[in-house]
Design a protein around this motif. Structure first.
Motif, PDB file in Angstrom:
ATOM      1  N   TYR A  81       6.905   4.253  -8.123  1.00 29.90           N
ATOM      2  CA  TYR A  81       5.755   5.081  -7.766  1.00 29.90           C
ATOM      3  C   TYR A  81       6.252   6.208  -6.871  1.00 29.90           C
ATOM      4  O   TYR A  81       7.340   6.124  -6.274  1.00 29.90           O
ATOM      5  CB  TYR A  81       4.683   4.269  -7.033  1.00 29.90           C
ATOM      6  CG  TYR A  81       3.898   3.347  -7.929  1.00 29.90           C
ATOM      7  CD1 TYR A  81       2.763   3.789  -8.599  1.00 29.90           C
ATOM      8  CD2 TYR A  81       4.298   2.033  -8.114  1.00 29.90           C
ATOM      9  CE1 TYR A  81       2.033   2.953  -9.427  1.00 29.90           C
ATOM     10  CE2 TYR A  81       3.580   1.173  -8.942  1.00 29.90           C
ATOM     11  CZ  TYR A  81       2.449   1.640  -9.595  1.00 29.90           C
ATOM     12  OH  TYR A  81       1.756   0.811 -10.424  1.00 29.90           O
ATOM     13  N   TYR A 129      -3.167  -8.524  -1.706  1.00 33.58           N
ATOM     14  CA  TYR A 129      -2.883  -7.420  -0.789  1.00 33.58           C
ATOM     15  C   TYR A 129      -4.050  -7.301   0.188  1.00 33.58           C
ATOM     16  O   TYR A 129      -5.176  -6.990  -0.222  1.00 33.58           O
ATOM     17  CB  TYR A 129      -2.700  -6.112  -1.563  1.00 33.58           C
ATOM     18  CG  TYR A 129      -2.418  -4.894  -0.698  1.00 33.58           C
ATOM     19  CD1 TYR A 129      -1.124  -4.617  -0.253  1.00 33.58           C
ATOM     20  CD2 TYR A 129      -3.443  -4.029  -0.329  1.00 33.58           C
ATOM     21  CE1 TYR A 129      -0.873  -3.505   0.530  1.00 33.58           C
ATOM     22  CE2 TYR A 129      -3.199  -2.911   0.450  1.00 33.58           C
ATOM     23  CZ  TYR A 129      -1.904  -2.656   0.888  1.00 33.58           C
ATOM     24  OH  TYR A 129      -1.645  -1.557   1.673  1.00 33.58           O
ATOM     25  N   THR A 185      -4.801  -7.198  -6.454  1.00 35.01           N
ATOM     26  CA  THR A 185      -4.484  -5.874  -6.970  1.00 35.01           C
ATOM     27  C   THR A 185      -3.439  -5.976  -8.079  1.00 35.01           C
ATOM     28  O   THR A 185      -2.565  -6.851  -8.031  1.00 35.01           O
ATOM     29  CB  THR A 185      -3.951  -4.962  -5.844  1.00 35.01           C
ATOM     30  OG1 THR A 185      -3.540  -3.702  -6.413  1.00 35.01           O
ATOM     31  CG2 THR A 185      -2.758  -5.588  -5.151  1.00 35.01           C
ATOM     32  N   SER A 198      -0.490  -2.045   4.737  1.00 37.28           N
ATOM     33  CA  SER A 198      -0.415  -3.495   4.580  1.00 37.28           C
ATOM     34  C   SER A 198      -0.478  -4.216   5.920  1.00 37.28           C
ATOM     35  O   SER A 198       0.130  -3.790   6.908  1.00 37.28           O
ATOM     36  CB  SER A 198       0.877  -3.889   3.860  1.00 37.28           C
ATOM     37  OG  SER A 198       1.010  -5.301   3.811  1.00 37.28           O
ATOM     38  N   LEU A 210       6.672  -1.821  -6.082  1.00 40.26           N
ATOM     39  CA  LEU A 210       6.892  -0.421  -5.726  1.00 40.26           C
ATOM     40  C   LEU A 210       8.278   0.053  -6.142  1.00 40.26           C
ATOM     41  O   LEU A 210       8.519   1.254  -6.285  1.00 40.26           O
ATOM     42  CB  LEU A 210       6.739  -0.240  -4.215  1.00 40.26           C
ATOM     43  CG  LEU A 210       5.421  -0.698  -3.602  1.00 40.26           C
ATOM     44  CD1 LEU A 210       5.468  -0.550  -2.080  1.00 40.26           C
ATOM     45  CD2 LEU A 210       4.251   0.078  -4.188  1.00 40.26           C
ATOM     46  N   ARG A 269       1.489   4.821   1.496  1.00 43.35           N
ATOM     47  CA  ARG A 269       0.150   4.297   1.774  1.00 43.35           C
ATOM     48  C   ARG A 269       0.119   2.773   1.615  1.00 43.35           C
ATOM     49  O   ARG A 269      -0.532   2.077   2.405  1.00 43.35           O
ATOM     50  CB  ARG A 269      -0.880   4.949   0.831  1.00 43.35           C
ATOM     51  CG  ARG A 269      -1.201   6.390   1.158  1.00 43.35           C
ATOM     52  CD  ARG A 269      -2.447   6.849   0.404  1.00 43.35           C
ATOM     53  NE  ARG A 269      -2.238   6.772  -1.043  1.00 43.35           N
ATOM     54  CZ  ARG A 269      -1.797   7.777  -1.787  1.00 43.35           C
ATOM     55  NH1 ARG A 269      -1.504   8.939  -1.210  1.00 43.35           N
ATOM     56  NH2 ARG A 269      -1.662   7.633  -3.089  1.00 43.35           N
ATOM     57  N   TYR A 270       0.796   2.285   0.604  1.00 42.71           N
ATOM     58  CA  TYR A 270       0.805   0.847   0.324  1.00 42.71           C
ATOM     59  C   TYR A 270       1.443   0.073   1.480  1.00 42.71           C
ATOM     60  O   TYR A 270       0.909  -0.944   1.937  1.00 42.71           O
ATOM     61  CB  TYR A 270       1.583   0.592  -0.965  1.00 42.71           C
ATOM     62  CG  TYR A 270       1.421  -0.794  -1.556  1.00 42.71           C
ATOM     63  CD1 TYR A 270       0.453  -1.043  -2.524  1.00 42.71           C
ATOM     64  CD2 TYR A 270       2.246  -1.845  -1.175  1.00 42.71           C
ATOM     65  CE1 TYR A 270       0.313  -2.302  -3.104  1.00 42.71           C
ATOM     66  CE2 TYR A 270       2.121  -3.101  -1.734  1.00 42.71           C
ATOM     67  CZ  TYR A 270       1.155  -3.326  -2.702  1.00 42.71           C
ATOM     68  OH  TYR A 270       1.026  -4.583  -3.263  1.00 42.71           O
ATOM     69  N   VAL A 321       8.271  -6.703  -3.205  1.00 39.90           N
ATOM     70  CA  VAL A 321       7.696  -5.540  -3.883  1.00 39.90           C
ATOM     71  C   VAL A 321       8.734  -4.875  -4.793  1.00 39.90           C
ATOM     72  O   VAL A 321       8.520  -3.765  -5.276  1.00 39.90           O
ATOM     73  CB  VAL A 321       7.152  -4.507  -2.868  1.00 39.90           C
ATOM     74  CG1 VAL A 321       5.862  -5.002  -2.232  1.00 39.90           C
ATOM     75  CG2 VAL A 321       8.193  -4.164  -1.811  1.00 39.90           C
ATOM     76  N   LEU A 372      -1.284  -3.628  -8.503  1.00 42.89           N
ATOM     77  CA  LEU A 372      -0.124  -2.900  -7.988  1.00 42.89           C
ATOM     78  C   LEU A 372       0.705  -3.866  -7.140  1.00 42.89           C
ATOM     79  O   LEU A 372       0.425  -4.086  -5.966  1.00 42.89           O
ATOM     80  CB  LEU A 372      -0.582  -1.695  -7.149  1.00 42.89           C
ATOM     81  CG  LEU A 372       0.418  -0.544  -6.995  1.00 42.89           C
ATOM     82  CD1 LEU A 372      -0.268   0.674  -6.385  1.00 42.89           C
ATOM     83  CD2 LEU A 372       1.627  -0.928  -6.167  1.00 42.89           C
ATOM     84  N   CYS A 373       1.735  -4.421  -7.763  1.00 47.74           N
ATOM     85  CA  CYS A 373       2.540  -5.456  -7.100  1.00 47.74           C
ATOM     86  C   CYS A 373       3.960  -5.003  -6.786  1.00 47.74           C
ATOM     87  O   CYS A 373       4.570  -5.490  -5.838  1.00 47.74           O
ATOM     88  CB  CYS A 373       2.602  -6.706  -7.974  1.00 47.74           C
ATOM     89  SG  CYS A 373       0.995  -7.432  -8.350  1.00 47.74           S
ATOM     90  N   THR A 408       2.299   7.180  -2.683  1.00 45.55           N
ATOM     91  CA  THR A 408       1.766   5.871  -3.066  1.00 45.55           C
ATOM     92  C   THR A 408       2.483   4.753  -2.327  1.00 45.55           C
ATOM     93  O   THR A 408       1.848   3.829  -1.792  1.00 45.55           O
ATOM     94  CB  THR A 408       1.903   5.662  -4.587  1.00 45.55           C
ATOM     95  OG1 THR A 408       1.222   6.708  -5.277  1.00 45.55           O
ATOM     96  CG2 THR A 408       1.329   4.318  -5.002  1.00 45.55           C
TER      97      THR A 408
END
Length: 347
Positions: free
Chosen positions: A171, A311, A316, A183, A321, A178-179, A274, A318-319, A175
């Motif tokens: 990503y 998360y 989610t 967290s 990165l 922010r992730y 991640v 989105l696991c 992105t």
């Protein structure tokens, strides 16, 4: 002492002789004995400082002092909260590393034969001199701790990601940022593996400090927040157990941090990584992706395989990165997908 030598314009061969005049008691005796054993009347300043530090401030003690500095606390607040105070400024000057400021922070281990880094590289001014590192023993974990310790010296760093040269982001930076910043937990794989590749590597020699039921396994490709990173580099007791008792082939990089974090800071950890890795082929190493594997479909699968992960208390898709392992041949087809799939934009 160095400033005095510079001001007085001392020649190198006279520096050790002058400094030895101020040695007293045991230090003076050891200096005279060392000169006699070496069979030389005059020793260089470089040799003098090497011998002095080896006896009175060896590298492991310098590391311990630096780690203690990082974990200094006033009441319940860590050293990071006092970075602007005069006391913090004075203490910061005593550390051995100088880290240039930047919007992001990259550090890498530098092998002895690697001296020149281009000033356009993200590693410029950020490379950490490496000690000998070998797979299957604790030196690999020691390298991780040195990277964390150096990155912690920049107080603006809040999240720390361990990657290798075969890892890529899947990503774009906003992105990922922010992730991680958003967290509430760190991302370190830690699980109970009852097989010979998990509990089978446990040694009763580390009892009673680490019991079998606390033994954990996990990937070394981690992402942790500042508080947990500080605790990791401050640990001397449990890391010392791994250094002493885990020799080839015990893979302490797969067990030390997962076990240590599980024992003391489990609630701070998500127990997952991640970084995407493909272990479906079996064996001691994951699959390596080459030019033939790089397609839009494959990259989209890594980004969203249909699985859900937790998360901040919610689920989610989105696991992952990051992903590994990518061969050098995959570079150009990956670059062709940066804007269409990965969401990277040229600046």
């Amino acid at each position: 002492m160095e400033k005095a030598f510079e001001l007085a314009e001392f020649k190198d061969e006279k520096k050790a002789q002058y400094a030895s005049y101020y040695l007293k008691d045991e230090a003076s005796f050891r200096w005279k004995s060392s000169k006699a054993l070496l069979g030389r009347k005059d020793l260089s300043w470089e040799k003098f400082t090497e011998m002095f530090l080896e006896k009175y401030l060896p590298s492991y003690m310098q590391d311990q002092l630096e780690m203690k500095f990082l974990d200094l606390r006033q009441e319940d607040t860590s050293v990071a909260k006092y970075e602007l105070s005069k006391r913090m400024v004075r203490l910061r000057r005593t550390t051995r590393k100088s880290i240039p400021s930047s919007p992001y922070h990259v550090v890498g281990l530098q092998m002895p034969e690697q001296h020149n880094v281009s000033n356009t590289s993200v590693f410029y001014g950020r490379r950490v001199s490496s000690q000998k590192v070998e797979w299957e023993i604790a030196s690999l974990t020691g390298a991780e701790r040195r990277l964390l310790a150096n990155a912690l010296l920049d107080f603006s760093n809040e999240r720390f990601v361990l990657l290798s040269e075969s890892c890529i982001p899947v990503y774009n930076f906003p992105t990922v940022y922010r992730y991680l910043i958003g967290s509430e937990q760190s991302f370190m794989q830690s699980f109970n593996d009852p097989s010979r590749y998990g509990r089978g590597r446990y040694s009763s020699k580390i009892q009673p400090d680490i019991q079998l039921e606390d033994w954990r396994k996990g990937s070394q490709w981690l992402e942790i927040n500042r508080d947990l990173a500080t605790k990791v580099v401050s640990d001397t007791k449990y890391y010392a157990l791994f250094k002493k008792y885990y020799l080839p082939a015990c893979y302490p990089d797969e067990h030390y941090l997962p076990t240590y974090v599980h024992m003391f800071y489990g609630t701070c950890n998500s127990n997952r990584s991640v970084t995407y890795v493909d272990w479906t082929l079996g064996g001691p190493h994951p699959a390596t992706f080459t030019v033939e594997n790089i397609t839009e479909t494959f990259m989209q699968y890594i980004r969203n395989s249909g699985l859900l992960c937790e998360y901040n208390g919610d689920w989610t898709p989105l696991c992952h990165l990051f992903a590994r392992k990518f061969a050098p041949s995959a570079l150009y087809p990956l670059l062709n997908l940066t804007s269409t799939v990965l969401g990277f934009q040229e600046f």
